[in-house]
Design an enzyme around this catalytic site. Structure first.
Site, PDB file in Angstrom:
ATOM      1  N   SER A  78      -1.120   1.890  10.805  1.00 15.62           N
ATOM      2  CA  SER A  78      -2.135   1.245   9.974  1.00 15.62           C
ATOM      3  C   SER A  78      -3.488   1.943  10.041  1.00 15.62           C
ATOM      4  CB  SER A  78      -2.299  -0.221  10.397  1.00 15.62           C
ATOM      5  OG  SER A  78      -1.091  -0.922  10.272  1.00 15.62           O
ATOM      6  N   HIS A 137      -7.415  -0.978  12.475  1.00 13.02           N
ATOM      7  CA  HIS A 137      -7.772  -0.781  11.069  1.00 13.02           C
ATOM      8  C   HIS A 137      -9.231  -0.343  10.953  1.00 13.02           C
ATOM      9  CE1 HIS A 137      -4.486  -3.919   9.851  1.00 13.02           C
ATOM     10  NE2 HIS A 137      -4.001  -2.890  10.503  1.00 13.02           N
TER      11      HIS A 137
END
Length: 274
Positions: free
Chosen positions: A121, A179
C-alpha cells in the site's frame, strides 16, 4: 497521457503485479505457518534486527482483497507513471515510497506503539500521488459513484482519510501510517525532481554577465576584423537545452537520447564557466 492502450502493462508494473501474486500464492499454499509472516512482515519493534523487512513486507498481503486492492491501484495508475518516468526511475520511486512507509512508521513508533504490517500500500499510494501530480485533472471513475472524480481530489481524499484514521488510532486492520509514509516520501521525491528541472531552466535562461569595457572593446575590434561573434551560438544552445528540459518535464529523463544527455552536460559546464 499514455501512448499505448490502458490495458497494456509496462514492464515494471507487470513484474510487480506478478511478483506480488506469486508470493501471495506461496503464502496460502506452501508457507502457511506464522513463521513466514513473522520473518518477513515489518514490525517496528524488530526493525533493527530484521532490517530486510523494510523491503520484504511490500510483497506480503493479509488476504486476497488486500492484494486485489493494491494491484488494481497499481494497474490503473502505474503504467502511465512508468511511461512518464521511465522504467528504472519508476522502480526506484516505487521502492523509495515503499521503504519510506516503513521509515515513517518506525519514526512514529518511537512515540506511539505501531502494530506490524504487510502490503504494497505505501508504494502504491506513492504511485497514485505521482499520477495525481502529473495529471491532476484526469477523470477517475470509482464504483459506485456515477460521475468521474479528478485525480487530485481522489488522492487528496485518500490522504485525508489516512491522516484522520492515524490520528484517531482507528483499529481497522489497515496500516494508515504506511499509506501516509508512502505519500510523504513520494511527495518529497517529486518536489525534488521538479526543483531540479526548475533550477536547470533558471540557469540556462540566466542572461550572461556584463563584461568589462576593455573586453567589450576588444570584442568589437575582433568583430570589425571579421571574426565571428559567438552570441548567436549561445542562444542556439540555450534554445536546445530549453527544448530538452521541456522533454524531461513531459516524458521523464529516461526518454532522453545520448546526444541530448551530452548536450545537457556540455551546456552545464559552459554556463558554469560563465
Amino acid at each position: 497521457m499514455r501512448t499505448q492502450s490502458p490495458f497494456v502493462l509496462t514492464p515494471w508494473v507487470r513484474g510487480l503485479i506478478i511478483a506480488n501474486a506469486v508470493i501471495y500464492l506461496l503464502q496460502i499454499t506452501v508457507f502457511t505457518g506464522p513463521w513466514f509472516s513473522d520473518t518477513f512482515a515489518f514490525s517496528p519493534v524488530r526493525a533493527v534486527t530484521h532490517w530486510w523487512t523494510f523491503v520484504t513486507y511490500m510483497f506480503l498481503h493479509g488476504g486476497f482483497l488486500h492484494l486485489a486492492f493494491n494491484m488494481l491501484m497499481l494497474f490503473f495508475f502505474g503504467s502511465a507513471v512508468e511511461e512518464r518516468m521511465g522504467g528504472p526511475t519508476f522502480g526506484l520511486y516505487y521502492f523509495i515510497c515503499g521503504i519510506g512507509a516503513t521509515v515513517f512508521s518506525f519514526a512514529v513508533s518511537l512515540l506511539w506503539p505501531v502494530a506490524p504490517f504487510v502490503g504494497a500500500s505505501g508504494a502504491v499510494f506513492g504511485v497514485s500521488l505521482a499520477f495525481a501530480m502529473y495529471w491532476p485533472d484526469a477523470p477517475i471513475y470509482v464504483f459506485p459513484i456515477p460521475v468521474p472524480i479528478k485525480a487530485k481530489w481522489l488522492v487528496m481524499f485518500l490522504a485525508t482519510v489516512g491522516l484522520i484514521a492515524a490520528i484517531t488510532s482507528v483499529q481497522d486492520g489497515v496500516a494508515h501510517l504506511a499509506h501516509l509514509g508512502g505519500f510523504l516520501f513520494g511527495f518529497i521525491y517529486l518536489k525534488g525532481e521538479e526543483r531540479i528541472v526548475r533550477r536547470a531552466r533558471a540557469v540556462i535562461s540566466r542572461p550572461p554577465p556584463k563584461r568589462p569595457k576593455a573586453r567589450a572593446r576588444a570584442r568589437e575590434r575582433r568583430a570589425a576584423n571579421g571574426e565571428t561573434a559567438r552570441r548567436p551560438r549561445r542562444k542556439e544552445i540555450r534554445d536546445e537545452v530549453d527544448r530538452v528540459l521541456d522533454k524531461i518535464s513531459e516524458t521523464g529523463i529516461e526518454s532522453l537520447t545520448d546526444e541530448e544527455l551530452r548536450l545537457l552536460e556540455s551546456a552545464s559546464r559552459q554556463f558554469r564557466g560563465h
